[in-house]
Write a protein that holds these residues in place. Sequence first.
Motif, PDB file in Angstrom:
ATOM      1  N   LYS A  67       0.280  -1.834   0.151  1.00 29.00           N
ATOM      2  CA  LYS A  67      -0.662   0.169  -0.236  1.00 29.00           C
ATOM      3  C   LYS A  67       0.866   1.171   0.202  1.00 29.00           C
ATOM      4  CE  LYS A  67      -3.043   2.454   0.096  1.00 29.00           C
ATOM      5  NZ  LYS A  67      -4.912   2.071   0.967  1.00 29.00           N
ATOM      6  N   THR A  68       2.628   1.476   0.455  1.00 23.93           N
ATOM      7  CA  THR A  68       2.614   2.322   0.510  1.00 23.93           C
ATOM      8  C   THR A  68       2.723   2.874  -1.083  1.00 23.93           C
ATOM      9  OG1 THR A  68       4.978   0.836   1.067  1.00 23.93           O
ATOM     10  CG2 THR A  68       4.039   1.901   2.776  1.00 23.93           C
ATOM     11  N   THR A  69       2.660   1.812  -1.780  1.00 26.08           N
ATOM     12  CA  THR A  69       2.829   2.086  -3.113  1.00 26.08           C
ATOM     13  C   THR A  69       2.549   3.564  -4.027  1.00 26.08           C
ATOM     14  OG1 THR A  69       1.341   1.097  -4.392  1.00 26.08           O
ATOM     15  CG2 THR A  69       3.627   0.526  -4.208  1.00 26.08           C
ATOM     16  N   THR A  70       1.675   4.431  -2.417  1.00 19.14           N
ATOM     17  CA  THR A  70       0.650   5.475  -2.978  1.00 19.14           C
ATOM     18  C   THR A  70       0.958   6.530  -3.089  1.00 19.14           C
ATOM     19  OG1 THR A  70      -0.907   4.469  -1.047  1.00 19.14           O
ATOM     20  CG2 THR A  70      -0.866   6.538  -2.076  1.00 19.14           C
ATOM     21  N   LEU A  71       2.980   6.352  -3.073  1.00 20.01           N
ATOM     22  CA  LEU A  71       3.596   7.457  -2.813  1.00 20.01           C
ATOM     23  C   LEU A  71       3.796   7.686  -4.676  1.00 20.01           C
ATOM     24  CD1 LEU A  71       5.819   9.810  -2.137  1.00 20.01           C
ATOM     25  CD2 LEU A  71       7.358   7.364  -2.492  1.00 20.01           C
ATOM     26  N   ALA A  72       4.198   6.417  -5.151  1.00 19.67           N
ATOM     27  CA  ALA A  72       4.282   6.432  -6.817  1.00 19.67           C
ATOM     28  C   ALA A  72       3.246   6.998  -7.232  1.00 19.67           C
ATOM     29  CB  ALA A  72       4.949   5.359  -6.775  1.00 19.67           C
ATOM     30  N   TRP A  73       1.947   6.248  -6.687  1.00 22.25           N
ATOM     31  CA  TRP A  73       0.233   7.038  -7.298  1.00 22.25           C
ATOM     32  C   TRP A  73       0.222   8.342  -7.298  1.00 22.25           C
ATOM     33  CZ3 TRP A  73      -1.331   3.832 -11.119  1.00 22.25           C
ATOM     34  CH2 TRP A  73      -1.006   2.736 -11.255  1.00 22.25           C
ATOM     35  N   THR A  74       1.132   9.389  -6.493  1.00 25.46           N
ATOM     36  CA  THR A  74       0.911   9.886  -5.965  1.00 25.46           C
ATOM     37  C   THR A  74       1.363  11.313  -7.016  1.00 25.46           C
ATOM     38  OG1 THR A  74       0.232   9.670  -3.043  1.00 25.46           O
ATOM     39  CG2 THR A  74       0.831  12.022  -3.850  1.00 25.46           C
ATOM     40  N   LEU A  75       2.661  10.638  -6.876  1.00 25.90           N
ATOM     41  CA  LEU A  75       3.519  11.654  -8.137  1.00 25.90           C
ATOM     42  C   LEU A  75       3.376  11.101  -9.705  1.00 25.90           C
ATOM     43  CD1 LEU A  75       6.459  13.181  -8.494  1.00 25.90           C
ATOM     44  CD2 LEU A  75       6.915  11.044  -9.084  1.00 25.90           C
ATOM     45  N   ILE A  76       2.162  10.326 -10.246  1.00 30.98           N
ATOM     46  CA  ILE A  76       1.989  10.073 -11.407  1.00 30.98           C
ATOM     47  C   ILE A  76       0.646  10.679 -11.730  1.00 30.98           C
ATOM     48  CG2 ILE A  76       0.873   8.491 -12.778  1.00 30.98           C
ATOM     49  CD1 ILE A  76       3.232   5.974 -11.749  1.00 30.98           C
ATOM     50  N   TRP A  77      -0.585  11.026 -10.291  1.00 36.23           N
ATOM     51  CA  TRP A  77      -1.603  11.957 -10.366  1.00 36.23           C
ATOM     52  C   TRP A  77      -0.965  13.222 -10.178  1.00 36.23           C
ATOM     53  CZ3 TRP A  77      -5.422   9.868 -12.602  1.00 36.23           C
ATOM     54  CH2 TRP A  77      -6.295   8.570 -12.580  1.00 36.23           C
ATOM     55  N   ARG A  89      15.037  14.315 -11.044  1.00 39.35           N
ATOM     56  CA  ARG A  89      15.458  13.907  -9.636  1.00 39.35           C
ATOM     57  C   ARG A  89      14.431  12.890  -8.729  1.00 39.35           C
ATOM     58  NH1 ARG A  89      17.468  17.731  -5.412  1.00 39.35           N
ATOM     59  NH2 ARG A  89      18.234  16.412  -3.583  1.00 39.35           N
ATOM     60  N   THR A  90      12.808  13.976  -9.001  1.00 32.70           N
ATOM     61  CA  THR A  90      11.905  13.676  -8.236  1.00 32.70           C
ATOM     62  C   THR A  90      11.775  12.037  -8.573  1.00 32.70           C
ATOM     63  OG1 THR A  90      10.825  15.650  -8.063  1.00 32.70           O
ATOM     64  CG2 THR A  90       9.593  14.001  -6.842  1.00 32.70           C
ATOM     65  N   PHE A  91      11.671  11.768  -9.825  1.00 29.21           N
ATOM     66  CA  PHE A  91      11.415  10.621 -10.542  1.00 29.21           C
ATOM     67  C   PHE A  91      11.892   9.103 -10.284  1.00 29.21           C
ATOM     68  CE2 PHE A  91      11.707   7.480 -14.591  1.00 29.21           C
ATOM     69  CZ  PHE A  91      10.847   6.889 -14.324  1.00 29.21           C
ATOM     70  N   PHE A  92      13.230   9.447  -9.640  1.00 34.80           N
ATOM     71  CA  PHE A  92      14.680   8.889  -9.093  1.00 34.80           C
ATOM     72  C   PHE A  92      14.173   8.213  -7.991  1.00 34.80           C
ATOM     73  CE2 PHE A  92      17.231   9.660 -13.434  1.00 34.80           C
ATOM     74  CZ  PHE A  92      16.726   8.386 -13.629  1.00 34.80           C
ATOM     75  N   ILE A  93      13.755   9.392  -7.199  1.00 41.06           N
ATOM     76  CA  ILE A  93      13.921   9.027  -6.030  1.00 41.06           C
ATOM     77  C   ILE A  93      12.611   8.279  -5.679  1.00 41.06           C
ATOM     78  CG2 ILE A  93      13.097   9.777  -4.097  1.00 41.06           C
ATOM     79  CD1 ILE A  93      14.489  13.005  -4.488  1.00 41.06           C
ATOM     80  N   VAL A  94      11.540   8.822  -6.394  1.00 43.49           N
ATOM     81  CA  VAL A  94      10.435   7.447  -5.979  1.00 43.49           C
ATOM     82  C   VAL A  94      10.649   6.604  -6.815  1.00 43.49           C
ATOM     83  CG1 VAL A  94       7.911   6.907  -6.778  1.00 43.49           C
ATOM     84  CG2 VAL A  94       9.083   9.246  -6.029  1.00 43.49           C
ATOM     85  N   LEU A  95      11.400   6.149  -7.660  1.00 39.82           N
ATOM     86  CA  LEU A  95      11.723   4.751  -8.570  1.00 39.82           C
ATOM     87  C   LEU A  95      12.193   4.021  -7.558  1.00 39.82           C
ATOM     88  CD1 LEU A  95      11.497   3.257 -11.096  1.00 39.82           C
ATOM     89  CD2 LEU A  95      13.703   4.031 -11.793  1.00 39.82           C
ATOM     90  N   LEU A  96      13.015   4.660  -6.791  1.00 42.10           N
ATOM     91  CA  LEU A  96      14.027   3.978  -6.119  1.00 42.10           C
ATOM     92  C   LEU A  96      12.967   3.185  -4.908  1.00 42.10           C
ATOM     93  CD1 LEU A  96      17.317   6.021  -5.349  1.00 42.10           C
ATOM     94  CD2 LEU A  96      17.004   3.936  -5.926  1.00 42.10           C
ATOM     95  N   ILE A  97      12.149   4.492  -3.925  1.00 40.04           N
ATOM     96  CA  ILE A  97      11.271   3.839  -2.698  1.00 40.04           C
ATOM     97  C   ILE A  97      10.596   3.184  -3.370  1.00 40.04           C
ATOM     98  CG2 ILE A  97       9.387   4.352  -1.418  1.00 40.04           C
ATOM     99  CD1 ILE A  97      11.109   7.574  -1.907  1.00 40.04           C
ATOM    100  N   VAL A  98       9.498   2.869  -4.799  1.00 41.54           N
ATOM    101  CA  VAL A  98       9.196   1.786  -5.481  1.00 41.54           C
ATOM    102  C   VAL A  98      10.305   0.636  -5.576  1.00 41.54           C
ATOM    103  CG1 VAL A  98       7.590   1.050  -7.042  1.00 41.54           C
ATOM    104  CG2 VAL A  98       7.749   3.113  -6.579  1.00 41.54           C
ATOM    105  N   GLY A  99      11.158   0.922  -5.441  1.00 41.39           N
ATOM    106  CA  GLY A  99      12.052  -0.749  -6.015  1.00 41.39           C
ATOM    107  C   GLY A  99      12.440  -1.366  -4.439  1.00 41.39           C
ATOM    108  N   GLY A 100      13.384  -0.590  -3.869  1.00 41.22           N
ATOM    109  CA  GLY A 100      13.078  -1.106  -2.360  1.00 41.22           C
ATOM    110  C   GLY A 100      11.858  -1.775  -2.246  1.00 41.22           C
ATOM    111  N   LEU A 101      10.233  -0.798  -2.363  1.00 41.21           N
ATOM    112  CA  LEU A 101       9.368  -2.166  -2.379  1.00 41.21           C
ATOM    113  C   LEU A 101       9.279  -3.102  -2.405  1.00 41.21           C
ATOM    114  CD1 LEU A 101       6.443   1.138  -1.951  1.00 41.21           C
ATOM    115  CD2 LEU A 101       7.594  -0.174   0.051  1.00 41.21           C
ATOM    116  N   ILE A 102       9.290  -3.484  -4.044  1.00 38.32           N
ATOM    117  CA  ILE A 102       9.468  -4.642  -4.819  1.00 38.32           C
ATOM    118  C   ILE A 102      10.366  -5.596  -4.105  1.00 38.32           C
ATOM    119  CG2 ILE A 102       9.753  -5.768  -6.803  1.00 38.32           C
ATOM    120  CD1 ILE A 102       8.798  -2.787  -7.959  1.00 38.32           C
TER     121      ILE A 102
END
Length: 191
Positions: A67-77, A89-102
């Motif tokens: 559910k913490t992937t909400t961060l990535a969805w928030t950026l997309i929306w 820069r923001t894209f890569f930060i969120v990508l790192l977070i989503v990668g960690g979640l995966i």
Amino acid sequence: RQYRLAKRLASDEASAEEANSIVVPEQLSSSARWKYAYSTGATTALDIATSNLALLFVTVSFYTVAKTTTLAWTLIWATLFKLEPCRLRTFFIVLLIVGGLILATEGERHQTYGFSVVGTILVLVAACLGGARWCLTQALFAHDTACAEDPVVVVYHVSPAGVLTLLPIALLWEFPRLWFWAKLVSTEGVL
């Protein structure tokens, strides 16, 4: 709201009667109501419904992490609604977070107990709806300053759509159980 009222009372712009009266928020325009308030209420209700349904299929720990992937969805929306500029820069930060979640949920996929494709899809839909809800709320704040200053005003505008969206879902889901218990109680002579 109390601070603003105290400030107005200090400058004699408001009467003592106004200070003790119930303040009803101003109505939004019809387009703003549909565009921001009702859509925020509906996405909130659908987020609640899909989140609760997902918990029937996945473990709580998997749900929490996914559910913490909400961060990535928030950026997309936020990018789609033009609330946030798309920065690399923001894209890569969120990508790192989503990668960690995966990586955090990787072990769950290989377990025979606890992983469900349906549950995972429901959690991701709930996260997507949660991101949309945050962005729609931000757009509502930008459109109406009273909402930005007082959370009760947001609830006032958003809750009717939330109730009207969630109530039919809850009734459809719970009605068979309610009907069973009502029949059981009535056959026992209680009703």
